[in-house]
Design a protein around this motif. Structure first.
Motif, PDB file in Angstrom:
ATOM      1  N   UNK A 174      30.442  29.286  74.773  1.00 28.77           N
ATOM      2  CA  UNK A 174      30.609  28.130  74.166  1.00 28.77           C
ATOM      3  C   UNK A 174      30.663  27.314  75.151  1.00 28.77           C
ATOM      4  N   UNK A 175      30.435  26.387  74.193  1.00 27.61           N
ATOM      5  CA  UNK A 175      30.254  25.032  74.564  1.00 27.61           C
ATOM      6  C   UNK A 175      31.208  24.055  74.457  1.00 27.61           C
ATOM      7  N   UNK A 176      32.951  24.867  73.523  1.00 26.49           N
ATOM      8  CA  UNK A 176      33.941  24.290  74.024  1.00 26.49           C
ATOM      9  C   UNK A 176      33.872  23.517  74.959  1.00 26.49           C
ATOM     10  N   UNK A 177      34.944  23.117  75.145  1.00 30.33           N
ATOM     11  CA  UNK A 177      36.717  23.413  76.027  1.00 30.33           C
ATOM     12  C   UNK A 177      36.955  24.151  75.655  1.00 30.33           C
ATOM     13  N   UNK A 178      37.766  24.358  77.235  1.00 29.73           N
ATOM     14  CA  UNK A 178      38.863  25.372  76.885  1.00 29.73           C
ATOM     15  C   UNK A 178      39.883  24.336  76.340  1.00 29.73           C
ATOM     16  N   UNK A 183      48.213  19.360  68.567  1.00 28.42           N
ATOM     17  CA  UNK A 183      46.879  18.648  66.949  1.00 28.42           C
ATOM     18  C   UNK A 183      46.286  17.579  68.269  1.00 28.42           C
ATOM     19  N   UNK A 184      46.055  16.952  68.934  1.00 30.15           N
ATOM     20  CA  UNK A 184      44.687  16.363  69.914  1.00 30.15           C
ATOM     21  C   UNK A 184      44.440  17.311  70.055  1.00 30.15           C
ATOM     22  N   UNK A 185      44.427  18.308  70.789  1.00 31.19           N
ATOM     23  CA  UNK A 185      43.746  19.628  71.000  1.00 31.19           C
ATOM     24  C   UNK A 185      42.727  19.722  69.951  1.00 31.19           C
ATOM     25  N   UNK A 186      43.923  20.235  69.092  1.00 35.45           N
ATOM     26  CA  UNK A 186      42.992  21.149  67.941  1.00 35.45           C
ATOM     27  C   UNK A 186      41.720  20.767  67.619  1.00 35.45           C
ATOM     28  N   UNK A 187      42.269  18.809  67.050  1.00 40.22           N
ATOM     29  CA  UNK A 187      41.187  17.620  67.029  1.00 40.22           C
ATOM     30  C   UNK A 187      40.425  17.295  67.493  1.00 40.22           C
ATOM     31  N   UNK A 188      40.456  17.232  69.314  1.00 42.01           N
ATOM     32  CA  UNK A 188      39.333  17.351  69.924  1.00 42.01           C
ATOM     33  C   UNK A 188      38.253  18.719  69.568  1.00 42.01           C
ATOM     34  N   UNK A 189      38.207  19.778  69.572  1.00 45.33           N
ATOM     35  CA  UNK A 189      37.996  21.248  69.711  1.00 45.33           C
ATOM     36  C   UNK A 189      36.983  21.074  67.882  1.00 45.33           C
ATOM     37  N   UNK A 190      38.219  20.832  67.369  1.00 44.21           N
ATOM     38  CA  UNK A 190      36.938  20.593  65.778  1.00 44.21           C
ATOM     39  C   UNK A 190      35.931  19.570  65.514  1.00 44.21           C
ATOM     40  N   UNK A 191      35.906  18.604  66.323  1.00 43.53           N
ATOM     41  CA  UNK A 191      35.580  17.326  66.383  1.00 43.53           C
ATOM     42  C   UNK A 191      34.008  17.682  67.239  1.00 43.53           C
ATOM     43  N   UNK A 192      33.939  18.199  67.984  1.00 46.10           N
ATOM     44  CA  UNK A 192      33.403  19.041  69.263  1.00 46.10           C
ATOM     45  C   UNK A 192      32.468  20.065  68.253  1.00 46.10           C
ATOM     46  N   UNK A 193      32.854  20.885  67.487  1.00 42.45           N
ATOM     47  CA  UNK A 193      32.900  21.675  67.355  1.00 42.45           C
ATOM     48  C   UNK A 193      31.304  21.394  65.722  1.00 42.45           C
ATOM     49  N   UNK A 204      28.341  19.419  67.138  1.00 40.24           N
ATOM     50  CA  UNK A 204      27.276  21.063  67.070  1.00 40.24           C
ATOM     51  C   UNK A 204      26.944  21.694  66.219  1.00 40.24           C
ATOM     52  N   UNK A 205      27.400  21.670  64.883  1.00 40.68           N
ATOM     53  CA  UNK A 205      27.277  22.250  64.192  1.00 40.68           C
ATOM     54  C   UNK A 205      25.952  21.545  63.375  1.00 40.68           C
ATOM     55  N   UNK A 206      26.425  19.600  62.554  1.00 43.31           N
ATOM     56  CA  UNK A 206      25.703  18.978  62.442  1.00 43.31           C
ATOM     57  C   UNK A 206      24.357  19.191  63.356  1.00 43.31           C
ATOM     58  N   UNK A 257      34.564  19.592  58.807  1.00 44.47           N
ATOM     59  CA  UNK A 257      35.379  18.106  58.352  1.00 44.47           C
ATOM     60  C   UNK A 257      36.228  18.176  57.748  1.00 44.47           C
ATOM     61  N   UNK A 258      36.829  18.896  56.920  1.00 42.49           N
ATOM     62  CA  UNK A 258      37.684  19.093  55.411  1.00 42.49           C
ATOM     63  C   UNK A 258      38.989  19.840  56.789  1.00 42.49           C
ATOM     64  N   UNK A 259      38.412  20.330  57.903  1.00 43.96           N
ATOM     65  CA  UNK A 259      39.909  21.180  58.730  1.00 43.96           C
ATOM     66  C   UNK A 259      40.724  19.395  59.797  1.00 43.96           C
TER      67      UNK A 259
END
Length: 165
Positions: A96-100, A112-122, A125-127, A153-155
């Protein structure tokens, strides 16, 4: 690293072997991130605390369910191209390239901040994976990643709304 396994199987798919190998590598890289994202969402879901507990608990579970669908779709695309899906928890953790996820992140807005960071990073990578798949002339894999990107993006919108005022 788990994504270096290069076993392929015979297929009548007309995508050239070399391109299929690159696509399988790309799919396995995003599979690792997707499975990791799912597990991080469950970590937040199980451990969130505070006055927003129930709404965040339910939100993280809803997002995790959506992400889990993409774990299966990405893995199945890799195998449809004649590759191996490398999808165990250990394989995902190694690749995985995501931060732990920080284990002490339990306060509502902190999660919320941690999950938002992970969703944005993911999402980023998907784009990139969309572009890579299309450069390899595989519109089907590109389309799969477009679907994932749109959902992520919706999540992200739903999660980030908790940080906006």
């Amino acid at each position: 690293m788990a994504t270096q396994t290069r076993r392929t199987f015979e297929t009548r798919n007309d995508i050239a072997d070399a391109k299929r190998e690159e696509l399988v590598t790309l799919l396995n890289a995003r599979l690792a991130d997707t499975f990791d994202l799912y597990s991080q969402l469950k970590q937040a879901h199980w451990n969130v605390k505070g006055s927003d507990f129930i709404q965040l608990h339910l939100l993280y579970d809803q997002v995790a369910e959506g992400v889990l669908e993409y774990v299966d779709m990405i893995a199945e695309r890799a195998t449809a191209l004649g590759g191996l899906a490398l999808g165990t928890a250990r394989m995902a953790a190694a690749s995985s390239t995501l931060d732990e996820y920080p284990p002490d992140a339990v306060a509502g807005l902190e999660t919320v901040s941690v999950i938002a960071d992970r969703l944005a990073a993911y999402g980023t990578s998907v784009r990139k994976a969309i572009d890579e798949a299309l450069e390899l002339n595989d519109q089907d894999t590109g389309d799969l990643f477009i679907e994932v990107s749109r959902a992520i993006d919706k999540h992200l919108w739903f999660v980030e709304a908790h940080l906006q005022g």
